[in-house]
Design a protein around this motif. Structure first.
Motif, mmCIF file in Angstrom:
data_model
loop_
_atom_site.group_PDB
_atom_site.id
_atom_site.type_symbol
_atom_site.label_atom_id
_atom_site.label_comp_id
_atom_site.label_asym_id
_atom_site.label_seq_id
_atom_site.Cartn_x
_atom_site.Cartn_y
_atom_site.Cartn_z
ATOM 1 N N ALA A 1 32.385 -45.283 65.190
ATOM 2 C CA ALA A 1 31.745 -46.280 66.053
ATOM 3 C C ALA A 1 32.402 -46.360 67.422
ATOM 4 N N THR A 2 33.694 -46.076 67.485
ATOM 5 C CA THR A 2 34.404 -46.136 68.765
ATOM 6 C C THR A 2 34.460 -44.792 69.478
ATOM 7 N N GLY A 3 34.025 -43.739 68.782
ATOM 8 C CA GLY A 3 34.053 -42.408 69.380
ATOM 9 C C GLY A 3 35.327 -41.640 69.102
ATOM 10 N N LYS A 4 36.259 -42.255 68.377
ATOM 11 C CA LYS A 4 37.515 -41.568 68.045
ATOM 12 C C LYS A 4 37.250 -40.364 67.149
ATOM 13 N N THR A 5 36.327 -40.523 66.187
ATOM 14 C CA THR A 5 35.915 -39.406 65.330
ATOM 15 C C THR A 5 34.562 -38.925 65.805
ATOM 16 N N LYS A 6 34.505 -37.691 66.238
ATOM 17 C CA LYS A 6 33.252 -37.119 66.731
ATOM 18 C C LYS A 6 32.621 -36.162 65.731
ATOM 19 N N SER A 7 33.401 -35.687 64.780
ATOM 20 C CA SER A 7 32.910 -34.741 63.778
ATOM 21 C C SER A 7 33.349 -35.181 62.380
ATOM 22 N N PRO A 8 32.581 -36.107 61.784
ATOM 23 C CA PRO A 8 32.950 -36.551 60.433
ATOM 24 C C PRO A 8 32.658 -35.466 59.406
ATOM 25 N N ARG A 9 33.172 -35.665 58.197
ATOM 26 C CA ARG A 9 32.830 -34.755 57.100
ATOM 27 C C ARG A 9 31.309 -34.691 56.965
ATOM 28 N N TYR A 10 30.831 -33.538 56.551
ATOM 29 C CA TYR A 10 29.394 -33.329 56.399
ATOM 30 C C TYR A 10 28.760 -34.410 55.527
ATOM 31 N N GLU A 11 29.394 -34.714 54.404
ATOM 32 C CA GLU A 11 28.831 -35.674 53.449
ATOM 33 C C GLU A 11 28.648 -37.052 54.070
ATOM 34 N N VAL A 12 29.617 -37.473 54.865
ATOM 35 C CA VAL A 12 29.542 -38.783 55.518
ATOM 36 C C VAL A 12 28.400 -38.793 56.529
ATOM 37 N N GLY A 13 28.342 -37.781 57.376
ATOM 38 C CA GLY A 13 27.273 -37.711 58.370
ATOM 39 C C GLY A 13 25.898 -37.641 57.740
ATOM 40 N N ALA A 14 25.760 -36.842 56.690
ATOM 41 C CA ALA A 14 24.460 -36.698 56.021
ATOM 42 C C ALA A 14 24.007 -38.017 55.415
ATOM 43 N N LYS A 15 24.928 -38.746 54.806
ATOM 44 C CA LYS A 15 24.561 -40.032 54.203
ATOM 45 C C LYS A 15 24.190 -41.065 55.255
ATOM 46 N N LEU A 16 24.905 -41.079 56.374
ATOM 47 C CA LEU A 16 24.551 -41.997 57.453
ATOM 48 C C LEU A 16 23.168 -41.683 58.007
ATOM 49 N N LEU A 17 22.880 -40.407 58.191
ATOM 50 C CA LEU A 17 21.553 -40.025 58.694
ATOM 51 C C LEU A 17 20.458 -40.382 57.701
ATOM 52 N N LYS A 18 20.736 -40.233 56.420
ATOM 53 C CA LYS A 18 19.749 -40.591 55.402
ATOM 54 C C LYS A 18 19.455 -42.082 55.451
ATOM 55 N N ILE A 19 20.505 -42.879 55.617
ATOM 56 C CA ILE A 19 20.311 -44.326 55.733
ATOM 57 C C ILE A 19 19.489 -44.635 56.975
ATOM 58 N N LEU A 20 19.847 -44.029 58.094
ATOM 59 C CA LEU A 20 19.172 -44.303 59.368
ATOM 60 C C LEU A 20 17.719 -43.855 59.367
ATOM 61 N N GLU A 21 17.466 -42.634 58.948
ATOM 62 C CA GLU A 21 16.129 -42.062 59.073
ATOM 63 C C GLU A 21 15.214 -42.373 57.900
ATOM 64 N N GLY A 22 15.749 -42.329 56.703
ATOM 65 C CA GLY A 22 14.890 -42.427 55.541
ATOM 66 C C GLY A 22 14.680 -43.799 54.974
ATOM 67 N N MET A 23 15.617 -44.717 55.217
ATOM 68 C CA MET A 23 15.539 -46.006 54.565
ATOM 69 C C MET A 23 15.933 -47.136 55.508
ATOM 70 N N PRO A 24 15.209 -47.296 56.600
ATOM 71 C CA PRO A 24 15.623 -48.286 57.582
ATOM 72 C C PRO A 24 15.556 -49.730 57.093
#
Length: 74
Positions: free
Chosen positions: A35-58
Protein backbone atom coordinates in the motif's frame (compact mmCIF):
# COMPACT_ATOMS: atom_id res chain seq x y z
CA UNK A 1 1.17 -3.56 -11.63
CA UNK A 2 0.25 -0.59 -9.43
CA UNK A 3 -0.24 -2.38 -6.11
CA UNK A 4 -0.65 0.92 -4.24
CA UNK A 5 -3.72 1.70 -6.35
CA UNK A 6 -5.10 -1.83 -6.07
CA UNK A 7 -4.83 -1.79 -2.26
CA UNK A 8 -6.39 1.68 -2.24
CA UNK A 9 -9.30 0.50 -4.41
CA UNK A 10 -9.88 -2.48 -2.14
CA UNK A 11 -9.74 -0.24 0.93
CA UNK A 12 -12.33 2.04 -0.67
CA UNK A 13 -14.57 -1.03 -0.99
CA UNK A 14 -14.25 -1.71 2.72
CA UNK A 15 -11.48 -4.30 2.80
CA UNK A 16 -9.08 -3.78 5.71
CA UNK A 17 -5.41 -4.62 5.45
CA UNK A 18 -5.67 -7.39 8.08
CA UNK A 19 -8.58 -9.02 6.22
CA UNK A 20 -6.76 -8.78 2.89
CA UNK A 21 -3.69 -10.34 4.48
CA UNK A 22 -5.81 -13.14 5.91
CA UNK A 23 -7.42 -13.83 2.54
CA UNK A 24 -4.06 -13.77 0.76
CA UNK A 25 -2.19 -15.89 3.27
CA UNK A 26 0.38 -13.23 4.07
CA UNK A 27 1.11 -10.86 6.91
CA UNK A 28 -0.57 -7.51 7.31
CA UNK A 29 2.88 -5.93 6.97
CA UNK A 30 3.08 -7.28 3.41
CA UNK A 31 -0.20 -5.57 2.49
CA UNK A 32 0.96 -2.39 4.23
CA UNK A 33 4.25 -2.45 2.33
CA UNK A 34 2.35 -2.86 -0.94
CA UNK A 35 0.00 0.00 0.00
CA UNK A 36 2.91 2.36 0.64
CA UNK A 37 4.90 1.27 -2.39
CA UNK A 38 7.70 -0.31 -0.35
CA UNK A 39 6.91 -3.70 -1.94
CA UNK A 40 6.51 -3.44 -5.69
CA UNK A 41 6.76 -7.14 -6.56
CA UNK A 42 4.84 -9.34 -4.12
CA UNK A 43 4.82 -13.13 -4.31
CA UNK A 44 2.75 -14.37 -7.23
CA UNK A 45 0.17 -15.98 -4.93
CA UNK A 46 -0.44 -12.76 -3.02
CA UNK A 47 -0.81 -10.66 -6.17
CA UNK A 48 -3.08 -13.21 -7.84
CA UNK A 49 -5.39 -13.37 -4.83
CA UNK A 50 -5.59 -9.58 -4.57
CA UNK A 51 -6.47 -9.33 -8.26
CA UNK A 52 -9.11 -12.03 -7.87
CA UNK A 53 -10.68 -10.09 -5.02
CA UNK A 54 -10.54 -6.83 -6.99
CA UNK A 55 -11.73 -8.08 -10.37
CA UNK A 56 -13.89 -11.08 -9.68
CA UNK A 57 -15.67 -10.38 -6.44
CA UNK A 58 -16.04 -6.66 -5.83
CA UNK A 59 -19.11 -7.05 -3.61
CA UNK A 60 -17.95 -10.14 -1.73
CA UNK A 61 -16.51 -9.81 1.74
CA UNK A 62 -13.08 -11.25 2.37
CA UNK A 63 -14.55 -13.64 4.93
CA UNK A 64 -16.96 -14.98 2.30
CA UNK A 65 -14.08 -15.23 -0.18
CA UNK A 66 -12.13 -17.38 2.25
CA UNK A 67 -15.00 -19.79 2.75
CA UNK A 68 -15.95 -20.06 -0.90
CA UNK A 69 -12.46 -20.23 -2.37
CA UNK A 70 -10.81 -22.36 0.30
CA UNK A 71 -8.16 -19.75 1.04
CA UNK A 72 -6.06 -20.81 4.00
CA UNK A 73 -3.75 -18.97 6.29
CA UNK A 74 -0.90 -21.21 6.04
Amino acid sequence: MNWKQIISDLSDRGYTQPKLAEACGCGQATISDMATGKTKSPRYEVGAKLLKILEGMPQTSVVQLQGEQGVSNG
